[in-house]
Design a protein around this motif. Sequence first.
Motif, PDB file in Angstrom:
ATOM      1  N   GLN A 244      45.843  44.532  37.375  1.00 15.18           N
ATOM      2  CA  GLN A 244      44.701  45.024  38.151  1.00 15.18           C
ATOM      3  C   GLN A 244      45.135  45.492  39.539  1.00 15.18           C
ATOM      4  O   GLN A 244      45.867  44.785  40.242  1.00 15.18           O
ATOM      5  N   PRO A 245      44.720  46.691  39.952  1.00 15.84           N
ATOM      6  CA  PRO A 245      45.013  47.135  41.330  1.00 15.84           C
ATOM      7  C   PRO A 245      44.334  46.202  42.341  1.00 15.84           C
ATOM      8  O   PRO A 245      43.181  45.814  42.161  1.00 15.84           O
ATOM      9  N   LEU A 246      45.058  45.865  43.391  1.00 12.60           N
ATOM     10  CA  LEU A 246      44.504  44.995  44.422  1.00 12.60           C
ATOM     11  C   LEU A 246      43.571  45.797  45.327  1.00 12.60           C
ATOM     12  O   LEU A 246      43.926  46.878  45.800  1.00 12.60           O
ATOM     13  N   THR A 247      42.391  45.257  45.576  1.00  9.96           N
ATOM     14  CA  THR A 247      41.411  45.942  46.424  1.00  9.96           C
ATOM     15  C   THR A 247      41.112  45.107  47.669  1.00  9.96           C
ATOM     16  O   THR A 247      41.414  43.905  47.722  1.00  9.96           O
ATOM     17  N   ARG A 248      40.480  45.725  48.632  1.00  9.31           N
ATOM     18  CA  ARG A 248      40.118  45.018  49.866  1.00  9.31           C
ATOM     19  C   ARG A 248      39.106  43.908  49.593  1.00  9.31           C
ATOM     20  O   ARG A 248      39.141  42.853  50.238  1.00  9.31           O
ATOM     21  N   SER A 249      38.222  44.126  48.636  1.00 10.58           N
ATOM     22  CA  SER A 249      37.235  43.087  48.317  1.00 10.58           C
ATOM     23  C   SER A 249      37.920  41.836  47.770  1.00 10.58           C
ATOM     24  O   SER A 249      37.479  40.710  48.023  1.00 10.58           O
ATOM     25  N   ILE A 250      39.007  42.040  47.040  1.00 12.65           N
ATOM     26  CA  ILE A 250      39.755  40.885  46.518  1.00 12.65           C
ATOM     27  C   ILE A 250      40.429  40.135  47.661  1.00 12.65           C
ATOM     28  O   ILE A 250      40.345  38.906  47.748  1.00 12.65           O
ATOM     29  N   THR A 251      41.105  40.851  48.554  1.00 11.82           N
ATOM     30  CA  THR A 251      41.774  40.168  49.681  1.00 11.82           C
ATOM     31  C   THR A 251      40.756  39.513  50.605  1.00 11.82           C
ATOM     32  O   THR A 251      41.022  38.451  51.178  1.00 11.82           O
TER      33      THR A 251
ATOM     34  N   HIS B 286      51.541  48.821  53.664  1.00  4.57           N
ATOM     35  CA  HIS B 286      50.147  49.151  53.979  1.00  4.57           C
ATOM     36  C   HIS B 286      49.234  47.952  53.748  1.00  4.57           C
ATOM     37  O   HIS B 286      48.306  47.706  54.527  1.00  4.57           O
ATOM     38  N   LEU B 287      49.492  47.214  52.672  1.00  3.99           N
ATOM     39  CA  LEU B 287      48.701  46.014  52.399  1.00  3.99           C
ATOM     40  C   LEU B 287      48.864  45.004  53.527  1.00  3.99           C
ATOM     41  O   LEU B 287      47.869  44.461  54.038  1.00  3.99           O
ATOM     42  N   LEU B 288      50.098  44.743  53.934  1.00  5.67           N
ATOM     43  CA  LEU B 288      50.345  43.762  54.996  1.00  5.67           C
ATOM     44  C   LEU B 288      49.686  44.184  56.299  1.00  5.67           C
ATOM     45  O   LEU B 288      49.128  43.359  57.025  1.00  5.67           O
ATOM     46  N   SER B 289      49.742  45.470  56.591  1.00 10.68           N
ATOM     47  CA  SER B 289      49.103  45.984  57.805  1.00 10.68           C
ATOM     48  C   SER B 289      47.585  45.792  57.745  1.00 10.68           C
ATOM     49  O   SER B 289      46.946  45.445  58.745  1.00 10.68           O
ATOM     50  N   ASP B 290      47.018  45.968  56.553  1.00 11.13           N
ATOM     51  CA  ASP B 290      45.574  45.886  56.384  1.00 11.13           C
ATOM     52  C   ASP B 290      45.043  44.456  56.550  1.00 11.13           C
ATOM     53  O   ASP B 290      43.936  44.252  57.037  1.00 11.13           O
ATOM     54  N   VAL B 291      45.857  43.466  56.126  1.00  9.77           N
ATOM     55  CA  VAL B 291      45.378  42.070  56.150  1.00  9.77           C
ATOM     56  C   VAL B 291      45.929  41.286  57.339  1.00  9.77           C
ATOM     57  O   VAL B 291      45.655  40.095  57.474  1.00  9.77           O
TER      58      VAL B 291
ATOM     59  N   ILE C   7      45.252  37.244  57.386  1.00 14.56           N
ATOM     60  CA  ILE C   7      46.158  36.466  56.541  1.00 14.56           C
ATOM     61  C   ILE C   7      47.527  36.439  57.200  1.00 14.56           C
ATOM     62  O   ILE C   7      48.025  37.470  57.671  1.00 14.56           O
ATOM     63  N   LEU C   8      48.172  35.269  57.235  1.00 11.06           N
ATOM     64  CA  LEU C   8      49.524  35.169  57.783  1.00 11.06           C
ATOM     65  C   LEU C   8      50.515  35.745  56.780  1.00 11.06           C
ATOM     66  O   LEU C   8      50.478  35.414  55.597  1.00 11.06           O
ATOM     67  N   CYS C   9      51.401  36.611  57.268  1.00 13.34           N
ATOM     68  CA  CYS C   9      52.364  37.282  56.393  1.00 13.34           C
ATOM     69  C   CYS C   9      53.775  36.773  56.696  1.00 13.34           C
ATOM     70  O   CYS C   9      54.291  36.965  57.804  1.00 13.34           O
ATOM     71  N   PHE C  10      54.384  36.119  55.706  1.00 17.22           N
ATOM     72  CA  PHE C  10      55.741  35.591  55.849  1.00 17.22           C
ATOM     73  C   PHE C  10      56.692  36.417  54.990  1.00 17.22           C
ATOM     74  O   PHE C  10      56.500  36.549  53.775  1.00 17.22           O
ATOM     75  N   GLY C  11      57.721  36.958  55.604  1.00 22.55           N
ATOM     76  CA  GLY C  11      58.760  37.651  54.857  1.00 22.55           C
ATOM     77  C   GLY C  11      59.986  36.762  54.741  1.00 22.55           C
ATOM     78  O   GLY C  11      60.383  36.116  55.708  1.00 22.55           O
ATOM     79  N   THR C  12      60.557  36.686  53.563  1.00 19.21           N
ATOM     80  CA  THR C  12      61.761  35.868  53.371  1.00 19.21           C
ATOM     81  C   THR C  12      62.987  36.704  53.730  1.00 19.21           C
ATOM     82  O   THR C  12      63.127  37.835  53.259  1.00 19.21           O
ATOM     83  N   ASP C  13      63.872  36.134  54.542  1.00 21.04           N
ATOM     84  CA  ASP C  13      65.010  36.896  55.042  1.00 21.04           C
ATOM     85  C   ASP C  13      66.101  35.924  55.468  1.00 21.04           C
ATOM     86  O   ASP C  13      65.820  34.938  56.177  1.00 21.04           O
ATOM     87  N   VAL C  14      67.337  36.194  55.063  1.00 20.84           N
ATOM     88  CA  VAL C  14      68.443  35.301  55.451  1.00 20.84           C
ATOM     89  C   VAL C  14      68.632  35.291  56.967  1.00 20.84           C
ATOM     90  O   VAL C  14      69.212  34.357  57.520  1.00 20.84           O
ATOM     91  N   ARG C  15      68.121  36.329  57.641  1.00 22.93           N
ATOM     92  CA  ARG C  15      68.231  36.400  59.107  1.00 22.93           C
ATOM     93  C   ARG C  15      66.987  35.839  59.794  1.00 22.93           C
ATOM     94  O   ARG C  15      66.848  35.921  61.013  1.00 22.93           O
ATOM     95  N   GLY C  16      66.082  35.292  59.025  1.00 22.92           N
ATOM     96  CA  GLY C  16      64.854  34.751  59.582  1.00 22.92           C
ATOM     97  C   GLY C  16      65.111  33.594  60.532  1.00 22.92           C
ATOM     98  O   GLY C  16      66.075  32.848  60.378  1.00 22.92           O
ATOM     99  N   LYS C  17      64.235  33.450  61.523  1.00 23.26           N
ATOM    100  CA  LYS C  17      64.390  32.397  62.530  1.00 23.26           C
ATOM    101  C   LYS C  17      63.546  31.161  62.213  1.00 23.26           C
ATOM    102  O   LYS C  17      63.812  30.082  62.732  1.00 23.26           O
ATOM    103  N   MET C  18      62.543  31.320  61.375  1.00 24.52           N
ATOM    104  CA  MET C  18      61.646  30.200  61.095  1.00 24.52           C
ATOM    105  C   MET C  18      62.039  29.505  59.792  1.00 24.52           C
ATOM    106  O   MET C  18      62.100  30.145  58.742  1.00 24.52           O
ATOM    107  N   PRO C  19      62.300  28.192  59.819  1.00 24.47           N
ATOM    108  CA  PRO C  19      62.544  27.471  58.569  1.00 24.47           C
ATOM    109  C   PRO C  19      61.260  27.382  57.748  1.00 24.47           C
ATOM    110  O   PRO C  19      60.160  27.331  58.311  1.00 24.47           O
TER     111      PRO C  19
END
Length: 252
Positions: free
Chosen positions: A86-93, A166-171, A175-187
């Motif tokens: 199913q395509p994700l919509t704004r109403s779902i988020t 675009h989704l991350l920008s919209d929410v 909603i808190l957005c966490f990206g996983t990255d080996v260079r990340g500073k937050m455990p």
Amino acid sequence: MKNTQRNELAVCGFAAVKILEKNNYQKISRLYISEEKAPLFGGLCKKMAQDKKPYNRVKDEKELEKLCGSVHHQGVVAMIHSPEIQPLTRSITNSWVEEKQSAIILDRVGNANNLGAIIRSAAFFGMKNIIIPVDEAQSSITTSSYRVAQGGMEKVNMYSVSSISHLLSDVKDKILCFGTDVRGKMPISEMAPLCKKEKKPCIIVMGNEEHGISDEVRENCHYLVTIPTKMQNMESLNVAQAAAIILYEISK
């Protein structure tokens, strides 16, 4: 393996078919079982007969291999209508924000086994929402991912997006957005307390097996998180292993 003429997907593996039987046996259009495993699926065969759907005992297990395209069929293959994501919509988020539901995004995770393992972990830790991009580099639902998920497919909601950034920008404000990255500073141990403090659900982005999350996606995350390690020469885990650890942390 897909049957394009019938628009079907083969679901194979003992656990995957058993959980499909338990949760939504109506999805099964045809069933094939080895002589050895037939006694273990007597109840399902009875339901198939009541619904006037075909089921067959197969003497030569090579027939099962042909049906599902895998030697890992474990004596049973169920054909279902090919799942539509199913395509994700704004109403779902928006409903996620209201109900404090979190989600995991897979940024071009290309290996079907990794996809299945992540879905299995998501189901185990209660993460109901999984988002994948409409991208050739992203694995979609296959016979292999269904089998590896071990019934997890029946416990999660799958959504698609044309653009993760675009989704991350919209929410971003909701909603808190966490990206996983080996260079990340937050455990990763700080994610759950932060969500609790902010009173917001979260989206966790898991990256491609080789390149991780894209630069564009990285720029649209609030935080870049990492799994701490004491080993200097071990930079990262397999994406499915990493997802399991992160999903455990956020489930707290």
